[in-house]
Design a protein around this motif. Structure first.
Motif, mmCIF file in Angstrom:
data_model
loop_
_atom_site.group_PDB
_atom_site.id
_atom_site.type_symbol
_atom_site.label_atom_id
_atom_site.label_comp_id
_atom_site.label_asym_id
_atom_site.label_seq_id
_atom_site.Cartn_x
_atom_site.Cartn_y
_atom_site.Cartn_z
ATOM 1 N N PRO A 14 0.349 -1.236 -0.327
ATOM 2 C CA PRO A 14 -0.217 -0.504 0.065
ATOM 3 C C PRO A 14 0.877 1.170 0.135
ATOM 4 O O PRO A 14 0.090 2.665 -0.941
ATOM 5 N N THR A 15 1.629 1.635 0.685
ATOM 6 C CA THR A 15 2.946 2.587 0.616
ATOM 7 C C THR A 15 3.374 3.269 -0.421
ATOM 8 O O THR A 15 3.455 3.620 -1.212
ATOM 9 N N GLN A 16 4.231 1.723 -1.341
ATOM 10 C CA GLN A 16 4.245 1.784 -3.255
ATOM 11 C C GLN A 16 3.355 2.293 -3.585
ATOM 12 O O GLN A 16 3.379 3.611 -4.798
ATOM 13 N N THR A 17 1.527 1.508 -3.987
ATOM 14 C CA THR A 17 0.600 2.161 -4.522
ATOM 15 C C THR A 17 0.485 3.584 -4.209
ATOM 16 O O THR A 17 0.327 4.359 -4.523
ATOM 17 N N TYR A 18 0.720 4.358 -3.219
ATOM 18 C CA TYR A 18 0.616 5.449 -2.650
ATOM 19 C C TYR A 18 1.478 7.157 -3.552
ATOM 20 O O TYR A 18 0.867 7.484 -3.251
ATOM 21 N N THR A 19 2.727 6.110 -3.094
ATOM 22 C CA THR A 19 3.701 7.005 -3.821
ATOM 23 C C THR A 19 3.475 6.666 -4.997
ATOM 24 O O THR A 19 3.847 8.024 -5.516
ATOM 25 N N GLU A 20 3.046 5.884 -5.753
ATOM 26 C CA GLU A 20 3.243 5.884 -7.193
ATOM 27 C C GLU A 20 1.712 6.556 -7.767
ATOM 28 O O GLU A 20 2.062 8.004 -8.628
ATOM 29 N N VAL A 21 0.806 6.855 -6.960
ATOM 30 C CA VAL A 21 -0.871 7.665 -7.173
ATOM 31 C C VAL A 21 -0.078 8.793 -6.692
ATOM 32 O O VAL A 21 -0.391 9.977 -7.194
ATOM 33 N N GLN A 22 0.654 9.415 -5.785
ATOM 34 C CA GLN A 22 1.568 10.768 -5.576
ATOM 35 C C GLN A 22 1.977 10.860 -6.990
ATOM 36 O O GLN A 22 2.053 12.375 -6.704
ATOM 37 N N ARG A 23 2.652 10.168 -7.203
ATOM 38 C CA ARG A 23 4.198 10.602 -7.995
ATOM 39 C C ARG A 23 2.822 11.695 -9.443
ATOM 40 O O ARG A 23 2.865 12.305 -9.822
ATOM 41 N N LEU A 24 1.855 10.362 -9.213
ATOM 42 C CA LEU A 24 1.048 10.578 -10.826
ATOM 43 C C LEU A 24 0.220 11.697 -10.580
ATOM 44 O O LEU A 24 0.075 12.379 -11.821
ATOM 45 N N VAL A 25 -0.723 12.026 -9.502
ATOM 46 C CA VAL A 25 -0.740 13.501 -9.574
ATOM 47 C C VAL A 25 0.132 14.646 -9.718
ATOM 48 O O VAL A 25 -0.515 15.635 -10.250
ATOM 49 N N ARG A 26 1.073 14.369 -9.101
ATOM 50 C CA ARG A 26 1.902 15.142 -9.636
ATOM 51 C C ARG A 26 2.243 15.137 -10.713
ATOM 52 O O ARG A 26 1.902 16.927 -11.370
ATOM 53 N N THR A 27 2.876 14.725 -11.703
ATOM 54 C CA THR A 27 2.672 14.914 -13.601
ATOM 55 C C THR A 27 1.783 15.155 -14.149
ATOM 56 O O THR A 27 1.445 15.775 -15.061
ATOM 57 N N VAL A 28 0.484 14.791 -13.603
ATOM 58 C CA VAL A 28 -1.083 15.290 -13.573
ATOM 59 C C VAL A 28 -1.274 16.777 -14.053
ATOM 60 O O VAL A 28 -1.376 17.670 -14.775
ATOM 61 N N ASP A 29 -0.565 17.262 -12.592
ATOM 62 C CA ASP A 29 -0.785 18.702 -12.679
ATOM 63 C C ASP A 29 0.512 19.608 -13.323
ATOM 64 O O ASP A 29 -0.523 20.638 -13.492
ATOM 65 N N GLN A 30 1.324 19.025 -13.382
ATOM 66 C CA GLN A 30 1.910 19.779 -14.526
ATOM 67 C C GLN A 30 1.735 19.333 -15.649
ATOM 68 O O GLN A 30 1.972 20.492 -16.633
ATOM 69 N N ILE A 31 0.921 18.836 -16.144
ATOM 70 C CA ILE A 31 0.237 18.142 -17.307
ATOM 71 C C ILE A 31 -0.799 19.677 -17.685
ATOM 72 O O ILE A 31 -0.978 19.934 -18.759
ATOM 73 N N ASN A 32 -1.664 19.904 -16.889
ATOM 74 C CA ASN A 32 -2.607 20.826 -16.403
ATOM 75 C C ASN A 32 -2.759 22.209 -16.559
ATOM 76 O O ASN A 32 -2.460 22.972 -17.409
#
Length: 106
Positions: A14-32
């Motif tokens: 679950p920790t790895q999943t949370y970290t990956e989701v957070q990384r994806l959120v940052r990437t989506v914010d940059q794209i936005n």
């Protein structure tokens, strides 16, 4: 109950999943952010193109201030110029008439 080993394959905690989701959120914010900048640039380009089109139409129709002034200047020159050829023609006729009269009066 005995502890069962995880099923064979890859285990993602679950920790790895949370970290990956957070990384994806940052990437989506940059794209936005990049998309927002592109949209703003696109609005500016549309405004520039619209202004350019308006100015081109005015040029094509001869409606710019400079073209109007030039047309007025040409019209003034035309109205001033026309009496001179007429006077020249009259002078030529008078001269020709005088020459003919002089020929017959000799």
């Amino acid at each position: 109950m005995t502890a069962q080993p995880p099923e064979p394959g890859v285990y993602i905690s679950p920790t790895q999943t949370y970290t990956e989701v957070q990384r994806l959120v940052r990437t989506v914010d940059q794209i936005n952010g990049k998309i927002d900048r592109i949209l703003e640039d696109n609005r500016e380009i549309k405004g520039d193109v619209s202004d350019h089109e308006t100015r081109l139409r005015a040029l094509e129709l001869g409606e710019t201030e400079r073209q109007k002034r030039e047309t007025m200047r040409i019209d003034e020159l035309e109205t001033r110029r026309w009496p001179f050829p007429a006077l020249g023609a009259v002078a030529a006729l008078v001269g020709a008439a005088g020459g003919v009269a002089g020929f017959f009066l000799r």
